[in-house]
Design a protein around this motif. Structure first.
Motif, PDB file in Angstrom:
ATOM      1  N   TRP A 285       0.980  -1.122   0.256  1.00 28.55           N
ATOM      2  CA  TRP A 285       0.104  -0.128  -0.400  1.00 28.55           C
ATOM      3  C   TRP A 285       1.270   1.956   0.108  1.00 28.55           C
ATOM      4  N   HIS A 286       2.180   1.659   0.695  1.00 26.91           N
ATOM      5  CA  HIS A 286       2.966   2.262   0.228  1.00 26.91           C
ATOM      6  C   HIS A 286       3.589   2.650  -0.126  1.00 26.91           C
ATOM      7  N   ALA A 287       3.705   1.441  -1.793  1.00 26.59           N
ATOM      8  CA  ALA A 287       4.275   1.377  -2.847  1.00 26.59           C
ATOM      9  C   ALA A 287       3.155   1.918  -3.729  1.00 26.59           C
ATOM     10  N   ILE A 288       1.884   1.232  -3.512  1.00 23.76           N
ATOM     11  CA  ILE A 288       0.628   2.705  -4.879  1.00 23.76           C
ATOM     12  C   ILE A 288      -0.381   4.059  -4.090  1.00 23.76           C
ATOM     13  N   GLY A 289       0.544   3.683  -3.515  1.00 23.93           N
ATOM     14  CA  GLY A 289      -0.679   4.965  -2.695  1.00 23.93           C
ATOM     15  C   GLY A 289      -0.752   6.075  -3.236  1.00 23.93           C
ATOM     16  N   PRO A 290       0.789   6.733  -3.658  1.00 23.70           N
ATOM     17  CA  PRO A 290       1.134   7.468  -3.790  1.00 23.70           C
ATOM     18  C   PRO A 290       0.823   8.269  -5.730  1.00 23.70           C
ATOM     19  N   ALA A 291       0.740   6.771  -6.060  1.00 24.07           N
ATOM     20  CA  ALA A 291       0.057   6.616  -7.867  1.00 24.07           C
ATOM     21  C   ALA A 291      -0.927   6.797  -8.217  1.00 24.07           C
ATOM     22  N   LEU A 292      -1.778   6.676  -6.898  1.00 24.32           N
ATOM     23  CA  LEU A 292      -3.405   6.678  -7.263  1.00 24.32           C
ATOM     24  C   LEU A 292      -4.034   8.015  -7.200  1.00 24.32           C
ATOM     25  N   PRO A 293      -5.301   8.492  -7.814  1.00 25.53           N
ATOM     26  CA  PRO A 293      -5.605   9.426  -6.852  1.00 25.53           C
ATOM     27  C   PRO A 293      -5.804   9.273  -6.263  1.00 25.53           C
ATOM     28  N   PRO A 294      -6.633   8.551  -5.141  1.00 31.59           N
ATOM     29  CA  PRO A 294      -6.897   9.332  -3.334  1.00 31.59           C
ATOM     30  C   PRO A 294      -5.407   9.118  -2.833  1.00 31.59           C
ATOM     31  N   ALA A 296      -2.130  10.501  -4.053  1.00 37.58           N
ATOM     32  CA  ALA A 296      -2.151  11.948  -4.226  1.00 37.58           C
ATOM     33  C   ALA A 296      -3.064  13.246  -4.409  1.00 37.58           C
ATOM     34  N   GLY A 297      -4.569  12.961  -4.243  1.00 33.51           N
ATOM     35  CA  GLY A 297      -5.200  13.738  -3.677  1.00 33.51           C
ATOM     36  C   GLY A 297      -5.083  14.889  -2.313  1.00 33.51           C
ATOM     37  N   THR A 298      -4.645  13.342  -1.018  1.00 32.29           N
ATOM     38  CA  THR A 298      -4.330  14.110   0.062  1.00 32.29           C
ATOM     39  C   THR A 298      -3.776  14.238   0.506  1.00 32.29           C
ATOM     40  N   TRP A 299      -2.566  13.816  -0.402  1.00 32.27           N
ATOM     41  CA  TRP A 299      -0.674  14.816   0.200  1.00 32.27           C
ATOM     42  C   TRP A 299      -1.055  16.398  -0.758  1.00 32.27           C
ATOM     43  N   ALA A 300      -1.940  15.839  -1.554  1.00 34.56           N
ATOM     44  CA  ALA A 300      -1.581  17.441  -2.281  1.00 34.56           C
ATOM     45  C   ALA A 300      -2.690  19.143  -0.931  1.00 34.56           C
ATOM     46  N   ALA A 301      -4.455  17.886  -0.706  1.00 39.34           N
ATOM     47  CA  ALA A 301      -3.822  18.789   0.239  1.00 39.34           C
ATOM     48  C   ALA A 301      -3.924  18.720   1.587  1.00 39.34           C
ATOM     49  N   ALA A 311       5.558  21.109  -2.109  1.00 40.81           N
ATOM     50  CA  ALA A 311       5.698  19.724  -2.119  1.00 40.81           C
ATOM     51  C   ALA A 311       4.277  19.185  -3.411  1.00 40.81           C
ATOM     52  N   LEU A 312       3.896  19.899  -4.618  1.00 42.52           N
ATOM     53  CA  LEU A 312       3.176  19.503  -4.878  1.00 42.52           C
ATOM     54  C   LEU A 312       3.043  18.816  -6.177  1.00 42.52           C
ATOM     55  N   THR A 313       4.449  19.400  -6.939  1.00 44.22           N
ATOM     56  CA  THR A 313       4.208  19.195  -8.289  1.00 44.22           C
ATOM     57  C   THR A 313       4.149  17.894  -8.168  1.00 44.22           C
ATOM     58  N   GLY A 314       4.517  16.522  -8.244  1.00 45.26           N
ATOM     59  CA  GLY A 314       4.353  15.409  -7.920  1.00 45.26           C
ATOM     60  C   GLY A 314       3.100  14.660  -7.539  1.00 45.26           C
ATOM     61  N   PRO A 315       2.273  15.068  -7.398  1.00 45.66           N
ATOM     62  CA  PRO A 315       0.745  14.491  -7.124  1.00 45.66           C
ATOM     63  C   PRO A 315      -0.268  14.880  -7.936  1.00 45.66           C
ATOM     64  N   LEU A 316       0.199  16.505  -8.411  1.00 48.01           N
ATOM     65  CA  LEU A 316      -0.405  17.475  -9.997  1.00 48.01           C
ATOM     66  C   LEU A 316      -0.278  16.736 -10.611  1.00 48.01           C
ATOM     67  N   LEU A 317       1.152  16.441 -11.126  1.00 53.97           N
ATOM     68  CA  LEU A 317       1.633  15.579 -12.707  1.00 53.97           C
ATOM     69  C   LEU A 317       0.767  14.381 -12.339  1.00 53.97           C
ATOM     70  N   VAL A 318       0.946  13.240 -10.920  1.00 55.34           N
ATOM     71  CA  VAL A 318       0.046  11.800 -10.839  1.00 55.34           C
ATOM     72  C   VAL A 318      -1.488  12.275 -11.389  1.00 55.34           C
TER      73      VAL A 318
END
Length: 362
Positions: A285-294, A296-301, A311-318
């Motif tokens: 789950w640690h590996a797939i989490g940043p690559a999925l919309p929920p 990336a969205g939670t980190w960005a929010a 630290a928004l660039t990566g999640p917004l690109l995803v």
């Protein structure tokens, strides 16, 4: 037993086949599989959270700093990923940039050190680091005092509002897309209809993003940060999830709704870092989490709410990748595939029922 229907004798087995079609039975089996996957994913992610290589800065004078870093790095189970920092200001800056999650500031003149945490990035992670460092400091016969340099807002005591906001946006995205797709057949019949659906989805995403940002901000006071920043993020999340759902439906028909739920809900939500941030999740789950919309969205929010948009660039690109990919697949499939029973003008024939179901006898 059997009954008669207009003089025709109907057996119980025939009644079952009439009441539950093969297609319906397969869909029910698919729902059962989703249920099992849901239970497995959530339980697997949450049943035994423990810190794993949590980034921690160590500020200590002279050789003592390097020695402390080595000691913390050798703790059983490797709960911390310690690295030296030049000063307290440098450590605070790294926390604000979200490159580390905590910092230990050693007092060279006393016996009480300070642990800097940021509960705005996840209260459960801050508590886990506090427990690990506290035990390590006790072994060194020192005390530690926790200082929250980026606390969660008063209306967001567990730092979960960002996660629930993103979950709501994701649900709105795939439900809107599902409704648009099944309103006149599960698969877009032509490119024009796909463009119209994507345009409607985009308008909905703008409204949904604003609604969510207003509710958690001005209405409930659950999240600080930029209203416009959250609005833009919400619109991107809703459209990304909706476009992905349309793509799955264009590829698999009604079954695509189940695939969207599998990706976004079953795998995406427990790996999003909401209840337990990434360092507390098991490896999968640690590996797939940043690559999925929920995720990336939670980190960005949280970045928008508590870290001034860092630290928004990566999640917004995803999220952009999901949005662009979903749009491209939807348009490509709609252009290349012509549905059964399509009229010359591109509209589905009378024999094609809404939702892509079975044809009814004339």
């Amino acid at each position: 037993m059997a009954r008669t229907d207009g003089g025709t004798r109907i057996t119980f087995l025939e009644e079952v086949k009439s009441a539950v079609t093969t297609r319906a039975a397969l869909l029910v089996i698919g729902v059962l599989g989703l249920m099992i996957a849901f239970i497995t994913s959530y339980t697997g992610a949450f049943h035994h959270p423990k810190p794993d290589r949590v980034p921690l800065a160590v500020v200590a004078p002279g050789p003592a700093g390097g020695q402390l870093v080595r000691q913390l790095d050798r703790l059983p189970g490797a709960p911390l990923d310690p690295r030296p920092a030049a000063s307290e200001q440098a450590a605070v800056r790294q926390i604000a940039d979200r490159t580390i999650d905590a910092a230990l500031i050693v007092d060279p003149h006393g016996r009480t050190d300070r642990l800097l945490v940021a509960s705005g990035g996840g209260a459960s992670l801050s508590q886990a680091v506090e427990a690990v460092v506290g035990k390590a400091e006790q072994a060194r016969q020192r005390d530690v005092r926790t200082v929250d340099v980026t606390p969660a807002g008063p209306g967001d005591s567990r730092s979960l509002s960002s996660f629930y906001l993103v979950v709501g946006w994701c649900v709105g995205g795939y439900l809107c897309a599902a409704i648009l797709a099944v309103s006149a057949g599960a698969r877009p019949a032509n490119g024009q209809r796909a463009v119209i659906r994507l345009t409607a989805l985009a308008l909905y995403a703008v409204i949904a993003g604003l609604a969510g940002a207003v509710v958690v901000g001005p209405v409930l006071g659950a999240l600080p940060g930029s209203l416009f920043g959250l609005w833009g993020l919400g619109a991107l999340i809703v459209f990304a999830v909706g476009a992905t759902t349309l793509a799955f439906q264009g590829l698999l028909g009604v079954i695509g709704i189940g695939l969207a739920i599998l990706v976004i809900v079953v795998f995406g939500n427990p790996s999003a870092g909401g209840a337990y941030p990434y360092p507390l999740l098991p490896p999968f789950w640690h590996a797939i989490g940043p690559a999925l919309p929920p995720g990336a969205g939670t980190w960005a929010a949280r970045s928008i709410a508590y870290f001034k948009g860092r630290a928004l660039t990566g999640p917004l690109l995803v999220l952009a990748a999901w949005a662009v990919g979903g749009t491209a697949v939807t348009l490509t499939l709609a252009t290349l595939r012509r549905t059964d029973g399509e009229r010359a003008d591109g509209e589905p024939g009378d024999e094609e029922p809404a939702g892509g179901g079975e044809r009814l006898p004339a």
